[in-house]
Write a protein that holds these residues in place. Structure first.
Motif, short mmCIF file in Angstrom:
data_model
loop_
_atom_site.label_atom_id
_atom_site.label_comp_id
_atom_site.label_asym_id
_atom_site.label_seq_id
_atom_site.Cartn_x
_atom_site.Cartn_y
_atom_site.Cartn_z
N GLY A 135 54.51 71.27 48.80
CA GLY A 135 53.55 71.45 49.87
C GLY A 135 52.67 72.67 49.66
N ALA A 136 53.26 73.73 49.13
CA ALA A 136 52.48 74.93 48.83
C ALA A 136 51.42 74.64 47.77
CB ALA A 136 53.40 76.05 48.38
N GLN A 137 51.79 73.84 46.76
CA GLN A 137 50.80 73.43 45.75
C GLN A 137 49.63 72.71 46.42
OE1 GLN A 137 53.02 70.93 43.06
NE2 GLN A 137 53.35 72.59 41.61
N LEU A 138 49.95 71.79 47.29
CA LEU A 138 48.94 70.98 47.96
C LEU A 138 47.97 71.85 48.75
CD1 LEU A 138 49.77 67.70 49.90
CD2 LEU A 138 48.29 69.44 50.90
N SER A 139 48.51 72.75 49.57
CA SER A 139 47.66 73.61 50.39
C SER A 139 46.81 74.54 49.54
CB SER A 139 48.53 74.43 51.35
OG SER A 139 49.22 73.59 52.24
N TRP A 140 47.40 75.03 48.46
CA TRP A 140 46.65 75.91 47.56
C TRP A 140 45.46 75.18 46.95
CZ3 TRP A 140 45.68 75.90 42.24
CH2 TRP A 140 45.24 77.11 41.68
N VAL A 141 45.68 73.96 46.51
CA VAL A 141 44.60 73.17 45.90
C VAL A 141 43.49 72.90 46.91
CG1 VAL A 141 44.04 70.84 45.08
CG2 VAL A 141 45.92 72.12 44.05
N GLN A 142 43.84 72.56 48.13
CA GLN A 142 42.82 72.27 49.14
C GLN A 142 41.95 73.49 49.42
OE1 GLN A 142 45.50 70.77 52.23
NE2 GLN A 142 44.69 68.71 51.92
N GLY A 145 40.05 74.52 46.08
CA GLY A 145 39.07 73.51 45.73
C GLY A 145 37.74 73.69 46.44
N VAL A 146 37.78 73.94 47.74
CA VAL A 146 36.53 74.10 48.48
C VAL A 146 35.87 75.44 48.17
CG1 VAL A 146 37.19 72.52 50.31
CG2 VAL A 146 37.74 74.94 50.56
N GLU A 147 36.67 76.44 47.80
CA GLU A 147 36.10 77.75 47.47
C GLU A 147 35.34 77.73 46.16
OE1 GLU A 147 37.65 82.32 46.53
OE2 GLU A 147 38.89 80.98 47.76
N LEU A 148 35.86 77.00 45.17
CA LEU A 148 35.25 77.01 43.84
C LEU A 148 34.23 75.90 43.62
CD1 LEU A 148 38.31 77.90 41.56
CD2 LEU A 148 36.48 79.41 42.39
N ALA A 149 34.16 74.94 44.54
CA ALA A 149 33.24 73.81 44.38
C ALA A 149 31.79 74.25 44.14
CB ALA A 149 33.32 72.88 45.58
N PRO A 150 31.26 75.26 44.84
CA PRO A 150 29.87 75.66 44.60
C PRO A 150 29.62 76.19 43.19
CG PRO A 150 30.62 76.48 46.73
CD PRO A 150 31.83 75.98 46.01
N SER A 207 37.56 63.86 33.83
CA SER A 207 36.29 63.47 33.22
C SER A 207 35.10 63.88 34.08
CB SER A 207 36.26 61.96 33.00
OG SER A 207 36.10 61.28 34.25
N ASP A 208 33.91 63.80 33.49
CA ASP A 208 32.68 64.13 34.22
C ASP A 208 32.42 63.17 35.37
OD1 ASP A 208 32.24 66.26 32.52
OD2 ASP A 208 30.89 65.16 31.20
N ALA A 209 32.96 61.96 35.28
CA ALA A 209 32.75 60.97 36.33
C ALA A 209 33.38 61.39 37.65
CB ALA A 209 33.32 59.62 35.90
N ALA A 210 34.33 62.31 37.61
CA ALA A 210 35.06 62.71 38.82
C ALA A 210 34.56 64.04 39.38
CB ALA A 210 36.55 62.79 38.51
N SER A 211 33.35 64.42 39.05
CA SER A 211 32.85 65.74 39.46
C SER A 211 32.59 65.85 40.96
CB SER A 211 31.56 66.07 38.70
OG SER A 211 30.56 65.10 38.98
N CYS A 212 32.64 64.73 41.68
CA CYS A 212 32.38 64.75 43.13
C CYS A 212 33.62 65.08 43.95
CB CYS A 212 31.82 63.41 43.58
SG CYS A 212 32.90 62.01 43.20
N PHE A 213 34.79 65.17 43.32
CA PHE A 213 36.02 65.41 44.06
C PHE A 213 36.39 66.90 44.01
CE2 PHE A 213 36.60 61.01 42.41
CZ PHE A 213 36.53 60.35 43.63
#
Length: 227
Positions: A135-142, A145-150, A207-213
């Protein structure tokens, strides 16, 4: 070249001999990636920075982290069990990210994919330590993920369960009639998800196809029967 091709991608796979490591390395190489498998003790605080430095430039970090799941009753969980589980599956994540982040920022893109578990998504008896770490892994990724997306750095997680792998479902367990009955009872597919099926999905997310996630948790399992 197809957007799902991994040709030219350099992918570091941690704990490459455990959990999903062997099949991941095989499938990623088939998709054209340059796979850099690492087999070192990831719980050592010095390991993440060292293996990233030794690997050179990295396009994708595949954080494959696992320990044999403890099955202690909640009142019997020892401090050592808790500490050792988090030391292998949780503590390495920020260390690995901090090691790969400068290079990914310099090149303007990157991927981090964590091989996690759906145990964090459903209450399971005698799994408090393991489920808490997953669960800690999951929360960390969420959050990350939003912090580094930009910055064009995508961080996601596969939350798997009932997936064929030698760490949690070795051959002797799969051959056990009681386990086979459990599959029929709890898993609508009636079988484990194939190791290559899971690895091929992981390859797509690299892959590059998954860049939207970004910051996403993808359940991969045979499906649960709600009980």
């Amino acid at each position: 070249m197809s957007e799902t091709s991994l040709k030219g991608k350099r992918i570091l796979v941690t704990q490459a001999g455990d959990f999903m490591g062997p099949v991941l390395c095989e499938v990623l190489a088939e998709q054209g990636a340059t796979v850099i498998p690492n087999y070192d003790d990831i719980s050592d605080p010095e390991t993440p920075a060292r293996i990233v430095a030794e690997a050179g430039g990295i396009d994708v970090l595949l954080a494959n982290l696992a320990v044999p799941a403890p099955s202690s009753r909640v009142g019997e969980v020892s401090a050592g069990e808790w500490r050792d589980t988090f030391a292998t599956m949780v503590d390495p994540l920020p260390r690995l990210l901090q090691a790969v982040l400068p290079g990914m920022r310099e090149q303007g893109y990157g991927r981090v994919l964590v091989m996690g578990s759906a145990s964090a998504l459903r209450g399971m008896k005698r799994a408090s330590t393991y489920s808490a770490a997953r669960g800690a892994q999951l929360s960390w990724v969420q959050a990350v993920g939003v912090e580094l997306a930009p910055e064009n750095i995508q961080v996601n997680l596969i939350a798997q369960n009932f997936v064929d792998n030698p760490t949690y479902f070795p051959e002797d367990i799969q051959a056990n009639p009681r386990f086979q009955e459990r599959l029929k009872r709890e898993v609508p597919l009636g079988r484990l998800v194939g190791a290559r099926e899971d690895a091929q999905f992981a390859a797509y997310l690299c892959s590059d196809a998954a860049s939207c996630f970004v910051g996403q948790v993808f359940p991969v399992c045979g499906g649960w029967v709600n009980r």
